[in-house]
Design a protein around this motif. Sequence first.
Motif, PDB file in Angstrom:
ATOM      1  N   ASN A  24       0.827  -1.206   0.000  1.00  0.00           N
ATOM      2  CA  ASN A  24       0.000   0.000   0.000  1.00  0.00           C
ATOM      3  C   ASN A  24       0.861   1.255   0.000  1.00  0.00           C
ATOM      4  N   ARG A  79      -9.642   0.088  -0.471  1.00  0.00           N
ATOM      5  CA  ARG A  79      -8.562  -0.573  -1.189  1.00  0.00           C
ATOM      6  C   ARG A  79      -7.446  -1.027  -0.254  1.00  0.00           C
ATOM      7  N   VAL A  83      -6.035  -4.719  -0.589  1.00  0.00           N
ATOM      8  CA  VAL A  83      -4.683  -5.054  -1.039  1.00  0.00           C
ATOM      9  C   VAL A  83      -4.005  -5.970  -0.016  1.00  0.00           C
ATOM     10  N   ILE A 115       0.636  -7.329  -8.003  1.00  0.00           N
ATOM     11  CA  ILE A 115      -0.398  -6.579  -7.292  1.00  0.00           C
ATOM     12  C   ILE A 115      -0.080  -5.088  -7.323  1.00  0.00           C
TER      13      ILE A 115
END
Length: 260
Positions: A24, A79, A83, A115
């Motif tokens: 992130n 998100r 994630v 990712i």
Amino acid sequence: MENLFYFYLFAAFIFGLIVGSFLNVVIYRLPRGKSVASPAFSFCPSCGQKIKWYDNIPVLSYLILKGRCRHCGNRIGLRYPFVEILTGIASVAALWKTGLSIDYIFVFLFLALMIAITFIDIDFKIIPDEINFIGAVSGLIYSFFRTDFSWIDALIGAAVGAGFLFGIAYFYLKFRGIEGLGMGDVKMMAFVGTYIGWFGSLFTIFFGSLLGAVVGILGAYLSKSEDKGRFEIPFGPFLAFASVIYLFFGETIKSWYFGG
């Protein structure tokens, strides 16, 4: 022994959550030109306040704070836990595929980088060179530990993947006069090729293009934009998805294609 393996899977999931928390940071900072390492602490994107360690526990802190910053009260995007959970699942999938071995490290790294690429490309329509470089180098290093894949296979895979996609981009620009693919996608395929070879690279480009075309057509049809012909979607996420499919099911796909 079976119970021990399930314990390893659970540990892999927790490890994946932690790595997902770091991803992130990468996804937020890298495309904005910010250092991933400095500042070392996490901060709220809205107010900039430092996030304490107890508010930075993957998923759990998000649930406790109900998705809001403790300081300013602004909402934190869904998100972030997504994630983290996705990376946890990727870690479990990598361990399930490889067992407790050095292969796990490289396979999980591949998935983690995919990712990061996916979400950065969705937001900014770029794929940072830093990620592609780390991926390509790791794929080349990994080839020295593999029994089914040599460093020559890795280099050929990188050349075929990048070269084939570059050719598509070149002719698209030449005949249509607009840029259809970015060089980030080309460099990404060099990275992907070091892991899954020339055949895997071609499969990734073909299957990723097919998925992208389907989504692009649907998106253009549903788009409210007057210029539907200019509807744009990032290609990286489709390449990432296709490469992951081949990473896990490549032998079956290759065997089926060649009539095995």
